[in-house]
Design an enzyme around this catalytic site. Sequence first.
Site, PDB file in Angstrom:
ATOM      1  N   TYR A  81      -2.171  14.547   6.542  1.00 21.42           N
ATOM      2  CA  TYR A  81      -1.738  14.105   7.882  1.00 21.42           C
ATOM      3  C   TYR A  81      -1.150  15.286   8.651  1.00 21.42           C
ATOM      4  O   TYR A  81      -1.522  15.549   9.796  1.00 21.42           O
ATOM      5  CB  TYR A  81      -0.710  12.977   7.731  1.00 21.42           C
ATOM      6  CG  TYR A  81      -0.074  12.517   9.016  1.00 21.42           C
ATOM      7  CD1 TYR A  81      -0.802  11.822   9.978  1.00 21.42           C
ATOM      8  CD2 TYR A  81       1.277  12.767   9.290  1.00 21.42           C
ATOM      9  CE1 TYR A  81      -0.214  11.392  11.166  1.00 21.42           C
ATOM     10  CE2 TYR A  81       1.877  12.348  10.463  1.00 21.42           C
ATOM     11  CZ  TYR A  81       1.123  11.658  11.394  1.00 21.42           C
ATOM     12  OH  TYR A  81       1.702  11.244  12.576  1.00 21.42           O
TER      13      TYR A  81
ATOM     14  N   SER B 109       3.335  15.776  15.947  1.00 20.12           N
ATOM     15  CA  SER B 109       4.285  15.206  14.981  1.00 20.12           C
ATOM     16  C   SER B 109       5.203  16.303  14.464  1.00 20.12           C
ATOM     17  O   SER B 109       4.835  17.489  14.478  1.00 20.12           O
ATOM     18  CB  SER B 109       3.529  14.597  13.798  1.00 20.12           C
ATOM     19  OG  SER B 109       4.433  14.106  12.836  1.00 20.12           O
TER      20      SER B 109
END
Length: 246
Positions: A156, A143
């Site tokens: 996250y 990500s």
Amino acid sequence: MEHNIKGKVITITGASSGIGEATAIMLAAKGAKVVLGARRKDRLEGLVTRIKAAGGEAAYVVTDIKKRSDLVQLVNFACETYGCLDVIVNNAGIARLSRVDDLQVTDWEEMIDVNIKGTLYGIAAALPVFKQQGSGHIINIISTSGIKIVPVQGIYAGTKNAVRTITEALRQESGGKYRVTGISPGFVNTELTDHIKDEATRSAIKEKAVQIAITPEAIAGAVAYAISQPDNVDVGDIVIRPAVQD
Ligand code: NDP
């Protein structure tokens, strides 16, 4: 370059929606045999039916990546069904976004279990096969979270940065015996943010998605690009964002 996709046996986790689903469709259209894993059987069944109806080759195994044995089963199924495993795309992931000081500890644990341990279980299942074959390709979907640190994405991003670090170490250790690629998407329009508990955070992110998010096919294209390179070319890292993302 597409000859280096045609005929390859490619396992994709998290193939029941979003990036995994788009990747399965694109790779199957390019002639790969795709073996799909996720928990939602109905989605996987429907996807396999669609790929086959379009003339592609696909199979699925219901897989929970929190269980190491499920990843072993998925990889074994691919090898038994199609004779080998060329690529594993460790794509399944969750984003339970919240402020660190909200102390959503159960969500932290869930992200660690799925995003870090689940990816490690995928690597652990595929590596023995790749070592035996003397070839293979591990593609981890990471990500842009963690490249740019922002509020509510702390845990996250932490899980994704763990995967980023592990991916780079694995690439250096591979010694050319298998390829290792990390792909870091920016904002992509998928179901990922549907499960954010805090309503204000969820609706703010959903609103931003409408404004800037790109389609999952953009990431599928990056996966296909990495796989399609000649065997001696390892695409280490791809960062792919909406053109307007900070
Ligand atoms: P989706 O929510 O659409 O897809 C997530 C997939 O992961 C689903 O297929 C889901 O299937 C699967 N999954 C979740 N938990 C498990 C589990 N325990 N076992 C097996 N499969 C599981 O989101 P995306 O397509 O966006 O996400 C794919 C990857 O891309 C993730 O790793 C995510 O972090 C990453 N990413 C996404 C971005 C975005 O903006 N969308 C940006 C950057 C990275 P099921 O529920 O059926 O098990």
